[in-house]
Write a protein that holds these residues in place. Structure first.
Motif, PDB file in Angstrom:
ATOM      1  N   HIS A 172      87.567  65.996   8.203  1.00  0.00           N
ATOM      2  CA  HIS A 172      86.652  65.586   9.254  1.00  0.00           C
ATOM      3  C   HIS A 172      86.559  66.702  10.292  1.00  0.00           C
ATOM      4  O   HIS A 172      87.404  67.594  10.346  1.00  0.00           O
ATOM      5  CB  HIS A 172      87.097  64.273   9.897  1.00  0.00           C
ATOM      6  CG  HIS A 172      88.498  64.304  10.423  1.00  0.00           C
ATOM      7  ND1 HIS A 172      89.595  64.120   9.618  1.00  0.00           N
ATOM      8  CD2 HIS A 172      88.976  64.515  11.671  1.00  0.00           C
ATOM      9  CE1 HIS A 172      90.701  64.201  10.348  1.00  0.00           C
ATOM     10  NE2 HIS A 172      90.350  64.442  11.603  1.00  0.00           N
ATOM     11  N   VAL A 173      85.504  66.644  11.089  1.00  0.00           N
ATOM     12  CA  VAL A 173      85.268  67.660  12.110  1.00  0.00           C
ATOM     13  C   VAL A 173      85.520  67.027  13.470  1.00  0.00           C
ATOM     14  O   VAL A 173      85.024  65.942  13.776  1.00  0.00           O
ATOM     15  CB  VAL A 173      83.817  68.208  12.025  1.00  0.00           C
ATOM     16  CG1 VAL A 173      83.552  69.224  13.123  1.00  0.00           C
ATOM     17  CG2 VAL A 173      83.560  68.814  10.649  1.00  0.00           C
ATOM     18  N   GLU A 174      86.300  67.732  14.275  1.00  0.00           N
ATOM     19  CA  GLU A 174      86.567  67.284  15.640  1.00  0.00           C
ATOM     20  C   GLU A 174      85.828  68.228  16.584  1.00  0.00           C
ATOM     21  O   GLU A 174      85.722  69.423  16.332  1.00  0.00           O
ATOM     22  CB  GLU A 174      88.069  67.331  15.943  1.00  0.00           C
ATOM     23  CG  GLU A 174      88.883  66.425  15.040  1.00  0.00           C
ATOM     24  CD  GLU A 174      90.384  66.641  15.201  1.00  0.00           C
ATOM     25  OE1 GLU A 174      90.803  67.771  15.522  1.00  0.00           O
ATOM     26  OE2 GLU A 174      91.125  65.674  14.997  1.00  0.00           O
ATOM     27  N   ARG A 175      85.294  67.660  17.683  1.00  0.00           N
ATOM     28  CA  ARG A 175      84.560  68.480  18.648  1.00  0.00           C
ATOM     29  C   ARG A 175      85.120  68.225  20.038  1.00  0.00           C
ATOM     30  O   ARG A 175      85.291  67.083  20.462  1.00  0.00           O
ATOM     31  CB  ARG A 175      83.071  68.136  18.642  1.00  0.00           C
ATOM     32  CG  ARG A 175      82.237  69.014  19.570  1.00  0.00           C
ATOM     33  CD  ARG A 175      80.752  68.736  19.468  1.00  0.00           C
ATOM     34  NE  ARG A 175      80.390  67.389  19.819  1.00  0.00           N
ATOM     35  CZ  ARG A 175      80.153  66.963  21.072  1.00  0.00           C
ATOM     36  NH1 ARG A 175      80.230  67.793  22.073  1.00  0.00           N
ATOM     37  NH2 ARG A 175      79.816  65.717  21.301  1.00  0.00           N
ATOM     38  N   CYS A 176      85.436  69.315  20.727  1.00  0.00           N
ATOM     39  CA  CYS A 176      85.920  69.206  22.094  1.00  0.00           C
ATOM     40  C   CYS A 176      84.767  68.782  22.987  1.00  0.00           C
ATOM     41  O   CYS A 176      83.690  69.400  22.968  1.00  0.00           O
ATOM     42  CB  CYS A 176      86.487  70.549  22.560  1.00  0.00           C
ATOM     43  SG  CYS A 176      86.977  70.563  24.301  1.00  0.00           S
ATOM     44  N   GLU A 177      84.952  67.739  23.771  1.00  0.00           N
ATOM     45  CA  GLU A 177      83.897  67.242  24.655  1.00  0.00           C
ATOM     46  C   GLU A 177      83.645  68.176  25.824  1.00  0.00           C
ATOM     47  O   GLU A 177      82.544  68.195  26.372  1.00  0.00           O
ATOM     48  CB  GLU A 177      84.255  65.843  25.147  1.00  0.00           C
ATOM     49  CG  GLU A 177      84.243  64.807  24.040  1.00  0.00           C
ATOM     50  CD  GLU A 177      84.567  63.411  24.540  1.00  0.00           C
ATOM     51  OE1 GLU A 177      84.706  63.211  25.759  1.00  0.00           O
ATOM     52  OE2 GLU A 177      84.677  62.516  23.682  1.00  0.00           O
ATOM     53  N   ALA A 178      84.629  68.992  26.186  1.00  0.00           N
ATOM     54  CA  ALA A 178      84.465  69.891  27.323  1.00  0.00           C
ATOM     55  C   ALA A 178      83.704  71.159  26.961  1.00  0.00           C
ATOM     56  O   ALA A 178      82.814  71.586  27.700  1.00  0.00           O
ATOM     57  CB  ALA A 178      85.832  70.252  27.906  1.00  0.00           C
ATOM     58  N   CYS A 179      84.035  71.775  25.816  1.00  0.00           N
ATOM     59  CA  CYS A 179      83.421  73.065  25.479  1.00  0.00           C
ATOM     60  C   CYS A 179      82.634  73.052  24.184  1.00  0.00           C
ATOM     61  O   CYS A 179      82.079  74.066  23.795  1.00  0.00           O
ATOM     62  CB  CYS A 179      84.483  74.157  25.434  1.00  0.00           C
ATOM     63  SG  CYS A 179      85.598  74.018  24.013  1.00  0.00           S
ATOM     64  N   ALA A 180      82.637  71.952  23.472  1.00  0.00           N
ATOM     65  CA  ALA A 180      81.906  71.776  22.217  1.00  0.00           C
ATOM     66  C   ALA A 180      82.504  72.593  21.061  1.00  0.00           C
ATOM     67  O   ALA A 180      81.873  72.750  20.021  1.00  0.00           O
ATOM     68  CB  ALA A 180      80.421  72.085  22.383  1.00  0.00           C
ATOM     69  N   HIS A 181      83.714  73.093  21.222  1.00  0.00           N
ATOM     70  CA  HIS A 181      84.380  73.819  20.135  1.00  0.00           C
ATOM     71  C   HIS A 181      84.614  72.859  18.970  1.00  0.00           C
ATOM     72  O   HIS A 181      85.022  71.724  19.163  1.00  0.00           O
ATOM     73  CB  HIS A 181      85.709  74.400  20.628  1.00  0.00           C
ATOM     74  CG  HIS A 181      86.497  75.055  19.545  1.00  0.00           C
ATOM     75  ND1 HIS A 181      86.185  76.309  19.052  1.00  0.00           N
ATOM     76  CD2 HIS A 181      87.578  74.633  18.839  1.00  0.00           C
ATOM     77  CE1 HIS A 181      87.039  76.619  18.104  1.00  0.00           C
ATOM     78  NE2 HIS A 181      87.904  75.629  17.958  1.00  0.00           N
ATOM     79  N   LEU A 182      84.368  73.337  17.754  1.00  0.00           N
ATOM     80  CA  LEU A 182      84.564  72.530  16.559  1.00  0.00           C
ATOM     81  C   LEU A 182      85.851  72.940  15.844  1.00  0.00           C
ATOM     82  O   LEU A 182      86.194  74.118  15.783  1.00  0.00           O
ATOM     83  CB  LEU A 182      83.384  72.691  15.598  1.00  0.00           C
ATOM     84  CG  LEU A 182      82.025  72.239  16.113  1.00  0.00           C
ATOM     85  CD1 LEU A 182      80.950  72.513  15.073  1.00  0.00           C
ATOM     86  CD2 LEU A 182      82.057  70.766  16.471  1.00  0.00           C
ATOM     87  N   ARG A 183      86.533  71.930  15.304  1.00  0.00           N
ATOM     88  CA  ARG A 183      87.748  72.187  14.528  1.00  0.00           C
ATOM     89  C   ARG A 183      87.713  71.288  13.299  1.00  0.00           C
ATOM     90  O   ARG A 183      87.475  70.084  13.409  1.00  0.00           O
ATOM     91  CB  ARG A 183      88.970  71.879  15.388  1.00  0.00           C
ATOM     92  CG  ARG A 183      90.270  72.069  14.653  1.00  0.00           C
ATOM     93  CD  ARG A 183      91.464  71.905  15.547  1.00  0.00           C
ATOM     94  NE  ARG A 183      91.564  70.504  15.980  1.00  0.00           N
ATOM     95  CZ  ARG A 183      92.520  70.040  16.782  1.00  0.00           C
ATOM     96  NH1 ARG A 183      93.411  70.861  17.279  1.00  0.00           N
ATOM     97  NH2 ARG A 183      92.554  68.778  17.114  1.00  0.00           N
TER      98      ARG A 183
END
Length: 176
Positions: free
Chosen positions: A15-26
């Motif tokens: 699955h893909v996680e996205r930081c809500e602050a900077c939109a970085h994807l992991r």
């Protein structure tokens, strides 16, 4: 083995996680959840180890191994519950008896035992690994100000019927 080899790879999905602050994807890949997988069980193993270390007394510990002779191991292969139970009970009773003897320690000990049924060569090799604290509670009452009991520290010879402090009595210089 294939599940462990594919653990936390795209082969098991993810699955893909996205930081809500900077939109970085992991991308996080799914684990195999196999109980033998070092990736999946590392955190649980560390937690279990920390819990066991918190239970330890601040004393040295001794590792004692009781192994069944070959002919009895053959019987054990066909009568596992009976013989393995006897192995563990007899090993524990032996250590408790030796430790209680004033010639050795004169104390009541605790122990933790684990049954292993296979050797490193993956052949039937029943044996018990036992961890024994380096001492025990005196069998004789101590003064009341000491709480009625006191700790007796042990040396390696305390758990040997011969009084030998070597890991194996084969290295002793026996004199007749």
């Amino acid at each position: 083995m294939s599940a462990i080899e594919r653990c936390r790879t795209a082969a098991l999905g993810g699955h893909v996680e996205r930081c809500e602050a900077c939109a970085h994807l992991r991308i996080s890949y799914n684990s195999c959840r196999n109980r033998h997988c070092p990736k999946c069980q590392a955190a649980a193993a560390q937690e279990w180890l920390a819990d066991r270390q918190a239970e330890l007394l601040p004393v040295p510990y001794f590792h004692v191994v009781f192994t069944l002779p070959g002919p009895i191991a053959d019987i054990a292969y066909q009568n596992k519950p009976v013989v393995y139970d006897l192995l563990l009970k007899t090993a524990a009773e032996t250590l408790i008896t030796i430790a209680a003897d004033p010639k050795h320690l004169g104390a009541r000990i605790g122990l933790t035992a684990m049954l292993h049924t296979w050797g490193s060569a993956l052949t039937h090799h029943p044996h018990a690994h036992i961890i024994v604290p380096g001492g025990g509670v005196s069998l004789k009452p101590a003064p009341a100000e000491a709480g009625g009991q006191h700790w007796i520290a042990a040396g390696a010879a305390s758990f040997s019927p011969s009084g030998c402090s070597h890991a194996s009595s084969a290295v002793c210089s026996w004199k007749g």
